[in-house]
Structure formats: C-alpha cells, structure tokens
Design a protein around this motif. Structure first.
Motif: not given
Length: 188
Positions: A65-81
């Motif tokens: 929601r703050s714009g850091f990511t284009a979509r809401q990531f799931r915790p299991d996608e943390q490796g994409e950060l």
C-alpha cells in the motif's frame, strides 16, 4: 489475473512449539535501498522460515500500500525483495510467541549486532519496525517514529510502527502512510 495472496498454511501446535527459540535467515543482498528490521521473528515465522508470516501481521500489506511493491507479496515470496532493493532482518534473532519475551539485554546485544550488519551491508536506509525495541536496542529513550538524527555509518535510520496485529495504535492505513513517508524520501 494479478497474483493473489494465498491463505497461509497454518503450522500445527507441535510445529509452533518446535519453532520456539530458533532463528530464520535474513533476506539481504547488495545495494539495498531499505533494510527493514523487525523486532524478532514470531513462532509462525520460525515454523515457516518466512519473515512476518503470521496472518494478522500487516507488514506485507503496508509494504504494498505504501508503493514499495507493485503487488502484495506473500511471506513465502520474501526472496524476491532484494531484486527490488529491499531486505529483512531482525533486532533479536530468537523466535518467540511475543516480542515482550525478549530481555532488554537481548535487544541491546541485537542492536550492537545490527549495527555491525548495517556497516557491512551498507543499505541506504535501516527501517526499524517498533519504537520500543529501537529505544531499548540503541539507548535512545526519546526516539519517535520517523527519521532518526543519528545514522549508522552512511545509512540513514528510520523508525516505523510495529506491523504486528497486536499493535492497535496504528491502523493498516496509518501504518502504510508511515511506510509511504519513508518511501517518499527515497524517490526524492
């Protein structure tokens, strides 16, 4: 269709108990814009190996929601950060059911270890998620939410509200607004 958050796989009571006092790896990489720093991993995180994994935690929605990511990531996608210039660490590495199970000494030791980590990784900003933990870990009794006057080396330090669902002082919208305030300084 955009990637929708999946319902979390709920760890069993045995898995949660086994996760107590364990650790999970940081999510880092070179050239981070922001290293987000939780207080410590909860039992869900310990059981799953993913940061901010408990369903009531608002880190992932606030990040989006703050714009850091284009979509809401799931915790299991943390490796994409790290590819987005974002990382995750914790002040104290030990998993607990609640952050108040940590001692002041653990937080101070965690603050010293975090300082070493930041000096090694050199993110543009360290964003500590929790004012009380920051005050204890860094001996800054009067610290407030927002940018701190003292950095760590070349790294600016921000304190953001704790995204735990237990933090009733901040709604998700208010939490996202604080994340957005930090993001705005990176874009300028």
């Amino acid at each position: 269709m955009p990637n929708q958050p999946l319902p979390p796989v709920k760890p069993t009571a045995e898995q949660l108990q086994a996760a107590k006092d364990t650790t999970i790896p940081d999510v880092t990489g070179p050239g981070l814009r922001v290293l987000f720093c939780g207080i410590n991993p909860g039992l869900w995180s310990g059981a799953t190996g993913h940061h901010f994994a408990r369903p009531g935690n608002r880190f992932w929605p606030a990040l989006h929601r703050s714009g850091f990511t284009a979509r809401q990531f799931r915790p299991d996608e943390q490796g994409e950060l790290p590819a987005l210039g974002l990382g995750i660490t914790n002040v104290a590495p030990r998993t607990t059911a609640k952050a108040d199970e940590l001692t002041a000494e653990e937080l101070r030791e965690g603050g010293a270890a975090l300082t070493e980590r930041v000096l090694r990784l050199r993110p543009r900003v360290l964003a500590v998620l929790g004012i009380g933990a920051y005050r204890t870990a860094f001996g800054q009794r009067r610290a407030a939410i927002g940018r701190q006057p003292e950095g760590i080396g070349d790294t600016a330090v921000w304190v953001l509200p704790n995204p735990s669902g237990l933090n009733a002082h901040y709604t998700l919208d208010a939490l996202a607004a604080e994340f957005r305030r930090l993001r705005g300084t990176l874009d300028g």
